[in-house]
Design an enzyme around this catalytic site. Structure first.
Site, PDB file in Angstrom:
ATOM      1  N   TRP A  94      52.244  -4.544 -38.939  1.00 54.78           N
ATOM      2  CA  TRP A  94      50.969  -3.931 -38.497  1.00 54.78           C
ATOM      3  C   TRP A  94      49.900  -4.475 -39.218  1.00 54.78           C
ATOM      4  CZ3 TRP A  94      48.233  -2.822 -34.946  1.00 54.78           C
ATOM      5  CH2 TRP A  94      47.244  -1.626 -34.753  1.00 54.78           C
TER       6      TRP A  94
ATOM      7  N   GLY B 143      46.318   5.523 -33.339  1.00 56.44           N
ATOM      8  CA  GLY B 143      46.395   4.990 -32.095  1.00 56.44           C
ATOM      9  C   GLY B 143      47.569   4.129 -31.363  1.00 56.44           C
TER      10      GLY B 143
ATOM     11  N   SER C 143      49.396   1.380 -30.691  1.00 59.60           N
ATOM     12  CA  SER C 143      49.122  -0.178 -31.004  1.00 59.60           C
ATOM     13  C   SER C 143      50.262  -0.681 -31.643  1.00 59.60           C
ATOM     14  CB  SER C 143      48.055  -0.046 -32.019  1.00 59.60           C
ATOM     15  OG  SER C 143      48.142   0.718 -33.160  1.00 59.60           O
TER      16      SER C 143
ATOM     17  N   ALA D 218      52.346  -3.617 -32.764  1.00 60.67           N
ATOM     18  CA  ALA D 218      51.504  -4.543 -33.669  1.00 60.67           C
ATOM     19  C   ALA D 218      51.684  -5.873 -32.971  1.00 60.67           C
ATOM     20  CB  ALA D 218      52.399  -4.754 -35.030  1.00 60.67           C
TER      21      ALA D 218
ATOM     22  N   LYS E  73      54.427  11.692 -33.946  1.00 52.98           N
ATOM     23  CA  LYS E  73      54.994  11.161 -32.628  1.00 52.98           C
ATOM     24  C   LYS E  73      56.035  10.378 -32.946  1.00 52.98           C
ATOM     25  CE  LYS E  73      53.290   6.829 -33.873  1.00 52.98           C
ATOM     26  NZ  LYS E  73      53.708   5.616 -33.793  1.00 52.98           N
TER      27      LYS E  73
ATOM     28  N   ASP F  61      49.066   7.740 -28.607  1.00 53.62           N
ATOM     29  CA  ASP F  61      50.303   7.007 -29.294  1.00 53.62           C
ATOM     30  C   ASP F  61      51.610   7.587 -29.199  1.00 53.62           C
ATOM     31  OD1 ASP F  61      51.316   5.177 -31.304  1.00 53.62           O
ATOM     32  OD2 ASP F  61      50.289   6.379 -32.954  1.00 53.62           O
TER      33      ASP F  61
ATOM     34  N   THR G 182      54.760   5.562 -28.072  1.00 50.45           N
ATOM     35  CA  THR G 182      56.269   5.443 -28.774  1.00 50.45           C
ATOM     36  C   THR G 182      57.393   6.123 -28.100  1.00 50.45           C
ATOM     37  OG1 THR G 182      54.409   5.835 -30.627  1.00 50.45           O
ATOM     38  CG2 THR G 182      56.969   5.976 -31.288  1.00 50.45           C
TER      39      THR G 182
ATOM     40  N   SER H  77      59.257   0.161 -29.375  1.00 49.70           N
ATOM     41  CA  SER H  77      59.304   1.354 -30.290  1.00 49.70           C
ATOM     42  C   SER H  77      60.581   1.372 -31.360  1.00 49.70           C
ATOM     43  CB  SER H  77      58.964   2.917 -29.799  1.00 49.70           C
ATOM     44  OG  SER H  77      59.361   3.798 -30.896  1.00 49.70           O
TER      45      SER H  77
ATOM     46  N   VAL I 164      60.857  -0.979 -41.022  1.00 46.43           N
ATOM     47  CA  VAL I 164      60.697   0.442 -41.170  1.00 46.43           C
ATOM     48  C   VAL I 164      60.832   1.122 -39.854  1.00 46.43           C
ATOM     49  CG1 VAL I 164      59.696   0.659 -43.502  1.00 46.43           C
ATOM     50  CG2 VAL I 164      58.390   0.512 -41.362  1.00 46.43           C
TER      51      VAL I 164
HETATM   52  N1  LIG Z   1      54.568  -2.208 -36.588  1.00 42.67           N
HETATM   53  C1  LIG Z   1      53.797  -1.571 -35.639  1.00 42.67           C
HETATM   54  O1  LIG Z   1      53.616  -1.737 -34.527  1.00 42.67           O
HETATM   55  C2  LIG Z   1      52.771  -0.392 -36.056  1.00 42.67           C
HETATM   56  C3  LIG Z   1      51.626   0.336 -35.536  1.00 42.67           C
HETATM   57  C4  LIG Z   1      50.836   1.031 -36.022  1.00 42.67           C
HETATM   58  C5  LIG Z   1      51.213   1.541 -37.369  1.00 42.67           C
HETATM   59  N2  LIG Z   1      52.318   1.189 -37.993  1.00 42.67           N
HETATM   60  C6  LIG Z   1      52.563   1.761 -39.219  1.00 42.67           C
HETATM   61  O2  LIG Z   1      52.039   0.769 -40.136  1.00 42.67           O
HETATM   62  C7  LIG Z   1      52.856   1.062 -41.405  1.00 42.67           C
HETATM   63  C8  LIG Z   1      53.529  -0.267 -41.832  1.00 42.67           C
HETATM   64  O3  LIG Z   1      54.415  -0.479 -40.748  1.00 42.67           O
HETATM   65  P1  LIG Z   1      54.926  -2.363 -40.454  1.00 42.67           P
HETATM   66  O4  LIG Z   1      55.319  -1.869 -38.994  1.00 42.67           O
HETATM   67  O5  LIG Z   1      53.842  -3.094 -40.809  1.00 42.67           O
HETATM   68  O6  LIG Z   1      55.973  -2.430 -41.648  1.00 42.67           O
HETATM   69  P2  LIG Z   1      57.137  -3.623 -41.478  1.00 42.67           P
HETATM   70  O7  LIG Z   1      58.486  -2.750 -41.392  1.00 42.67           O
HETATM   71  O8  LIG Z   1      56.794  -4.610 -40.570  1.00 42.67           O
HETATM   72  O9  LIG Z   1      57.132  -4.182 -42.999  1.00 42.67           O
HETATM   73  C9  LIG Z   1      57.455  -3.366 -43.993  1.00 42.67           C
HETATM   74  C10 LIG Z   1      56.478  -3.810 -45.159  1.00 42.67           C
HETATM   75  O10 LIG Z   1      56.941  -2.912 -46.094  1.00 42.67           O
HETATM   76  C11 LIG Z   1      56.616  -3.779 -47.291  1.00 42.67           C
HETATM   77  N3  LIG Z   1      57.320  -3.306 -48.345  1.00 42.67           N
HETATM   78  C12 LIG Z   1      58.653  -3.261 -48.811  1.00 42.67           C
HETATM   79  N4  LIG Z   1      58.771  -3.008 -50.070  1.00 42.67           N
HETATM   80  C13 LIG Z   1      57.798  -2.634 -50.698  1.00 42.67           C
HETATM   81  C14 LIG Z   1      57.433  -2.250 -51.781  1.00 42.67           C
HETATM   82  N5  LIG Z   1      58.405  -1.957 -52.832  1.00 42.67           N
HETATM   83  N6  LIG Z   1      55.962  -1.941 -52.085  1.00 42.67           N
HETATM   84  C15 LIG Z   1      55.170  -2.060 -51.155  1.00 42.67           C
HETATM   85  N7  LIG Z   1      55.542  -2.749 -50.087  1.00 42.67           N
HETATM   86  C16 LIG Z   1      56.615  -2.914 -49.584  1.00 42.67           C
HETATM   87  C17 LIG Z   1      56.701  -4.980 -46.801  1.00 42.67           C
HETATM   88  O11 LIG Z   1      56.009  -5.923 -47.684  1.00 42.67           O
HETATM   89  C18 LIG Z   1      56.188  -5.067 -45.311  1.00 42.67           C
HETATM   90  O12 LIG Z   1      54.744  -5.255 -45.550  1.00 42.67           O
HETATM   91  C19 LIG Z   1      53.875   2.156 -41.308  1.00 42.67           C
HETATM   92  O13 LIG Z   1      53.412   3.195 -41.689  1.00 42.67           O
HETATM   93  C20 LIG Z   1      53.804   2.152 -39.515  1.00 42.67           C
HETATM   94  O14 LIG Z   1      54.167   3.415 -39.295  1.00 42.67           O
HETATM   95  C21 LIG Z   1      53.150   0.241 -37.709  1.00 42.67           C
END
Ligand SMILES: NC(=O)c1ccc[n+]([C@@H]2O[C@H](COP(=O)([O-])OP(=O)(O)OC[C@H]3O[C@@H](n4cnc5c(N)ncnc54)[C@H](O)[C@@H]3O)[C@@H](O)[C@H]2O)c1
Length: 340
Positions: A15, A140, A142, A144, A195, A248, A252, A258, A283
């Site tokens: 994201w 919202g 989205s 990534a 969600k 959202d 999801t 998702s 995650v």
């Molecule tokens: N992926 C999506 O489509 C999406 C969309 C909207 C919101 N989100 C939200 O965005 C947030 C990030 O999700 P994501 O999908 O980008 O994650 P991801 O699973 O793609 O990436 C994991 C992230 O965790 C980081 N990380 C791991 N260990 C760490 C540490 N010790 N300290 C700091 N960072 C560490 C990694 O560097 C990486 O940036 C979440 O809360 C998720 O719910 C994700």
């Protein structure tokens, strides 16, 4: 249109990378902070985030670094987007470098597991110098991968009194990334966090072959319990009709991309959730959010039957069919009970 600005995205997962693409397409000067040297090298040299968003070509103007000071100093907009478990740590590290006039946007979705705090409460403690008029929350429908690939999406940015949201909107808004504002940061955060819990249930519901009626019921009743929790925490119930609520939640619960929906499907196939998540790099926030949301609901006296069952199945090894039976044999209810 808004003038070019220095925009820093802290968190190089899927994201964060997608949001860096959005800012780069608006011709801002974009820096992506990532903890992993491989992400920094891949984004900077190959213009691809191989670990988290393989196969997506990124704008070559995005710079990547793991130096927090260099990334954050002088930025007009700082977007924080690590998983919720790391927001406190990452925000604490970034805090000394955030300029007095910078806007800070949190795009993380979750509830902190130990403290049961929303991301806004975590930020208030980790970045006390950033006032409510400089702090906003982006949420919202989205995925990534779609946003990074340039497909259309609408998001909402919320802040107290909408002040910070109105500042951020013109910086990120684009025809294919429409940014709406909201003055309800609590509602927007609760919708975005919970969600993921309902999506786990929806994934299990589909994998069990319970049908589309059942899935629609689960989404709608999921929205009701999300709204109940939000209202108990001071949110505006109408926020849940918006992008961070219905928007959202539908994405999801139905979208193939998702991770939380997939987690639910795996559990229905008899796979151990902990073992499944350990095998994934990315995650699935719903796993920890269901425990935090259920603890919060218990504390606040809010009825959250779906969240309760997801928690028991994922964390207490309750058999899925037993959880399903407990859900469908509940007593008579009014649709808006606990909301109005
Ligand atoms: N992926 C999506 O489509 C999406 C969309 C909207 C919101 N989100 C939200 O965005 C947030 C990030 O999700 P994501 O999908 O980008 O994650 P991801 O699973 O793609 O990436 C994991 C992230 O965790 C980081 N990380 C791991 N260990 C760490 C540490 N010790 N300290 C700091 N960072 C560490 C990694 O560097 C990486 O940036 C979440 O809360 C998720 O719910 C994700």
């Amino acid at each position: 249109m808004h003038a070019m600005a220095k925009v820093t995205v802290v968190g190089g997962g899927a994201w964060g990378t997608a949001l860096a693409c959005v800012a780069a397409r608006r011709e801002h000067e974009v820096t992506l902070w990532a903890i992993e040297p491989q992400v920094v090298a891949d984004v900077g040299e190959q213009h691809e985030n191989v670990p988290y968003l393989p196969g997506v070509k990124l704008p070559s103007s995005i710079r990547a670094t793991s130096d927090m000071r260099a990334a954050v100093e002088g930025a007009a907009l700082v977007v924080l987007v690590p998983p919720s478990a790391f927001l406190r740590d990452v925000a604490t590290k970034a805090a000394p470098h955030v300029g007095a006039d910078a806007a800070v946007v949190v795009a993380t979705k979750g509830i902190e597991e130990k403290s049961l705090e929303l991301m806004s409460q975590v930020l208030a403690e980790a970045m006390p110098a950033v006032g409510a008029d400089h702090l906003a929350f982006l949420s919202g429908p989205s995925f990534a991968r779609e946003v990074a690939g340039g497909l259309p999406a609408d998001v909402v940015v919320a802040s107290a009194g909408a002040t910070a949201a109105l500042r951020v909107q013109p910086m990120l808004h684009a025809p294919l990334f429409r940014v709406y504002t909201s003055a309800d940061p609590v509602g927007v955060q609760v919708g975005g966090a919970v969600k993921n819990v309902i999506a786990i249930a929806a994934g299990a519901c589909d994998a069990l072959g319970l049908g589309t009626n059942a899935r629609a019921a689960l989404i709608t009743r999921g929205l009701a319990e999300i709204t109940r929790l939000g209202v108990a925490m001071g949110a505006d119930p109408l926020t849940f009709l918006g992008l961070a609520g219905v928007g959202d939640l539908v994405l999801t619960c139905t979208g193939e991309l998702s991770r939380n929906r997939t987690l639910g499907a795996k559990v229905a196939q008899g796979i151990d959730p902990q073992a499944y998540l350990a095998s994934q790099r990315s995650v699935a926030e719903g796993f920890t959010t269901c425990a935090a949301a259920w603890a919060l609901a218990t504390k606040l006296g809010v009825d959250m039957p779906i969240t309760e069952q997801v928690f028991h199945v994922l964390h207490e090894r309750r058999p899925l069919l037993e959880a399903l039976k407990l859900l469908v044999t509940r007593g008579f209810k009014h649709e808006l009970q606990g909301i109005r």
